[in-house]
Design an enzyme around this catalytic site. Structure first.
Site, mmCIF file in Angstrom:
data_model
loop_
_atom_site.group_PDB
_atom_site.id
_atom_site.type_symbol
_atom_site.label_atom_id
_atom_site.label_comp_id
_atom_site.label_asym_id
_atom_site.label_seq_id
_atom_site.Cartn_x
_atom_site.Cartn_y
_atom_site.Cartn_z
ATOM 1 N N ASP A 1 -4.357 -0.861 -2.102
ATOM 2 C CA ASP A 1 -3.912 -0.997 -0.715
ATOM 3 C C ASP A 1 -5.035 -1.512 0.178
ATOM 4 O OD1 ASP A 1 -1.235 -0.290 -0.797
ATOM 5 O OD2 ASP A 1 -1.629 1.843 -0.563
ATOM 6 N N GLN A 2 -6.171 -0.844 0.123
ATOM 7 C CA GLN A 2 -7.259 -1.225 1.020
ATOM 8 C C GLN A 2 -7.841 -2.585 0.654
ATOM 9 O OE1 GLN A 2 -8.938 3.188 1.132
ATOM 10 N NE2 GLN A 2 -9.936 1.915 2.664
#
Length: 398
Positions: free
Chosen positions: A170-171
């Site tokens: 995600d990041q």
């Protein structure tokens, strides 16, 4: 004073969960005015993800939404969608992570948005990518760690793979999205036209496989979990000491010799099993056993000091509590205090980025759902009567 390269840049953030919001948080910390569009009732999904919660606020939401203004608008209502398009007319960036095809169904796809604003940079954050047989499927970080191969190379040898314990995909995808947006804004300065940017969790996962993919393509090696061991270098792993654990990186023959000198095992340098790095990788189990026997005779602090003095890269294995208390964390200013109405002691990670030795920080705390709805709609020219009527119908929250 920190540089704000995106000052006067407007970003419309129509994303939820982590990847898209993390991208928008990066842009906000770089100076952009980020308007976060949320459902009027529950807001971003991540608000409810927990425990842990911090005075009732979801810590996952807090970690990815600082520096934004929140507007609560229903995308299902035609009047709500029109408000979004009016915001898009004034935006430099339109960022969305709706399920595949949903933006187009709502009339918020790239063609519709760019018809209202040809200069807008339209960035889509997806699961499997824009094309291909899986392009219409949804996805989350853990699913992409599975589908993208990360779980297969994580964990202990001979045991089932495990998920990386942070939302790495995600990041990482949020970071790639921010990089793409910045490049597109730079291109717009040259051409005057907006650009469509696409990123996906799956593509990020494949990118992170890097040398594993190259290794498989080279000789057909299918990698598997190695615990803390680095697959191509030895010794490069966590070793147990008398009272804890220490990561030691012996990335070349010189460092291996220094390790052996500090540990009092100089004979290992000339041992034919360990003479070169390929030899050490082939015999890493035996090498690890011999080194750990010596490391177990004294403390982590003792070996850390001696190996560091010898120029060997080492690091004790820290947990989150250790990191928060670490002098290095404090020296870097990575944990930023923010004034929040319900969390007096709120601290969040600032950006891992500095300009002229000044940390890039968040401009404001994460907002409440719809905290800025009236303010933002007022900026669009909505009068008080219209705003009240939209609120009465549940189209907005304020």
């Amino acid at each position: 004073m920190a540089h704000l390269p995106l000052r006067d840049t407007r970003v419309l953030d129509v994303t939820t969960s982590i990847a898209g919001p993390y991208c928008a948080q990066i842009l906000a910390a770089l100076g952009a005015d980020v308007i976060k569009v949320e459902r009027p009732d529950t807001g971003d999904d991540a608000r409810a993800w927990g425990p842990p919660f911090w005075n009732g606020e979801g810590t996952m939401f807090l970690s990815a939404n600082a520096g934004k203004r929140s507007v609560g608008i229903s995308l299902r209502d035609p009047d709500g969608r029109e408000a979004i398009l009016r915001l898009a007319e004034r935006a430099d960036v339109f960022l969305q992570s709706l399920r595949p095809g949903h933006a187009e169904e709502l009339g918020l796809g790239p063609e519709a948005v760019r018809a209202r604003n040809p200069r807008v940079v339209y960035c889509s954050v997806g699961a499997y990518g824009r094309v291909g047989p899986l392009s219409r499927e949804p996805g989350y970080d853990a699913l992409m760690q599975a589908a993208g191969g990360l779980i297969s190379v994580t964990g202990e040898p001979g045991r089932p793979g495990v998920r990386v314990g942070a939302s790495l995909i995600d990041q990482g995808t949020g970071t790639w999205a921010a990089l793409g947006v910045l490049a597109a804004l730079l291109e717009r300065e040259r051409t005057g036209e907006g650009v469509e940017v696409d990123v996906s969790l799956y593509e990020t996962a494949l990118g992170y496989l890097g040398y594993h993919l190259a290794g498989y393509l080279a000789d057909g090696t299918v990698p598997s979990g190695e615990g803390t061991r680095f697959p191509m270098v030895a010794p490069y792993q966590v070793f147990a000491t008398q009272d804890g654990e220490l990561m030691i990186a012996g990335g070349n023959d010189r460092l291996f010799a220094r390790i052996c000198d500090v540990l009092g095992t100089p004979e290992l340098v000339e041992d034919p099993r360990f003479r070169t790095n390929p030899d050490r990788v082939e015999n890493r189990d035996e090498l690890g056993r011999l080194l750990e026997e010596r490391l177990a005779t004294d403390t982590t602090a003792h070996w850390h000091e001696r190996l560091t003095a010898a120029g060997v890269p080492v690091a004790p294995v820290a947990d989150v509590a250790d990191i928060v208390a670490a002098p290095q964390t404090a020296a870097l200013g990575m944990l930023q205090p923010l004034s929040h109405p319900s969390i007096p002691d709120l601290r969040l990670p600032a950006l891992p980025l500095s300009f002229d030795h000044v940390r890039a920080v968040h401009g404001s705390p994460p907002p409440a759902v719809g905290q800025h709805t009236e303010e933002i709609l007022g900026e669009l020219g909505y009068d008080d009567e219209t705003i009240a009527a939209l609120a009465a119908r549940g189209v907005i929250t304020r």
